[in-house]
Design an enzyme around this catalytic site. Structure first.
Site: not given
Length: 321
Positions: A160, A184, A253, A256, A279, A288
């Site tokens: 990210r 995150k 992004h 990514r 994730h 994806y």
């Protein structure tokens, strides 16, 4: 009278307006909400007030859940998407919490009403050949050497933007070919770094000292010698795409997304891609698989003899032969 967005501009009936004004004062004075936030709440709740008045209600207490569901349906017919309707419901829910607290209504009719699911946009992806062309382009000065190292790392490791700019010199283990990132929720993960990205990082570290003081720990430095900002990375990547001849707009992004899509296309290992991207929920990674299916469908349309167009007048896929 209505605005171009279909929202009423006439004044609310007094019975509705007085309670709404007190709610906005409550948000501004007690909750210390920003002026713009208060304006959005007032606009969204006022729109509900106009709807109720048009349908024969004379105060806020007459609203029940079934009325609110019909209102949601009207918003949807007016062209509002799931996210916009969810924002309206959030404002209404908070307004009725206030009315319950003030004992002006008995309960909150918005508690069990949900917005329709918003359509999830598929992320943009660059194709493999374009990524090769962009990352193999020459770097003509120390800042471009830095830029190429950043972009190689974004694509090589699926970082990210916030993770990239947060890297320190100690984050990269060149011997092991790994980078330690803080994702995150302050969750740390270790991801591999490809050979080309390691080479680009070595090139950058060779010129880095010319930009910054020895006591600066940030991996990527600005022209001033301090940690590079996220906005600067966005601007430099966009500039790189223009100079190097990209056929689409470049943003962090996108690299990514391209990393994830290309890796999944080659390996088919959804769990591994989830771990590499950081994730928490595999459902986030599953988007994806839709991208991968789009690629397969395109190949099918172009290659399969039973999928080719028969004539200029028949543009549909021959799906049932």
């Amino acid at each position: 009278m209505k605005t171009s967005a279909g929202q009423p501009t006439a004044a609310l009936p007094a019975e509705f307006d007085s309670a709404l004004e007190r709610f906005i004062e409550h948000l501004a004075s007690e909750r210390r909400q920003a002026r713009e936030t208060c304006r959005h709440y007032q606009r969204d709740v006022a729109r509900l007030g106009h709807y109720l008045a048009r349908n024969g209600h004379n105060d806020w207490s007459r609203l029940i859940s079934s009325d609110l569901r019909r209102y949601v349906a009207e918003l949807s017919r007016a062209g509002l998407g799931g996210r916009s309707i969810a924002r309206h419901l959030s404002a209404i829910r908070r307004f009725y919490d206030y009315l319950v607290r003030e004992r002006q209504v008995r309960d909150n009719p918005a508690l069990d009403v949900r917005a329709p699911k918003a359509k999830r946009r598929l992320p943009g992806v660059a194709d493999v050949d374009q990524m090769q062309h962009l990352l193999d382009a020459s770097a003509d000065d120390p800042l471009e050497v830095r830029d190429r190292a950043m972009f190689e790392l974004l694509y090589s490791s699926g970082l990210r933007l916030s993770e990239l700019v947060g890297l320190n010199l100690s984050s990269v283990d060149q011997q092991a070919g790994e980078v330690r990132v803080l994702g995150k929720g302050s969750k740390e993960r270790v991801v591999p770094v490809g050979r080309k990205a390691l080479m680009a990082l070595q090139d950058w570290l060779g010129v880095r000292q010319s930009l910054g003081p020895r006591d600066e720990f940030a991996l990527f430095l600005s022209r001033r010698g301090d940690r590079l900002s996220p906005r600067s990375v966005q601007l430099r990547l966009s500039r790189w795409g223009v100079i190097k001849g990209a056929d689409q707009r470049l943003y962090p992004h996108l690299l990514r997304h391209s990393f994830a899509s290309h890796l999944l296309e080659s390996s088919g290992d959804l769990r591994a891609v989830q771990e590499l991207l950081g994730h928490a929920d595999i459902a986030t990674t599953q988007i994806y698989t839709h991208l991968d299916f789009q690629h397969l469908a395109k190949v099918y349309d172009q290659s399969h003899p039973r999928a080719r167009r028969r004539s200029p007048g028949n543009t549909s896929r021959i799906a049932d032969e």
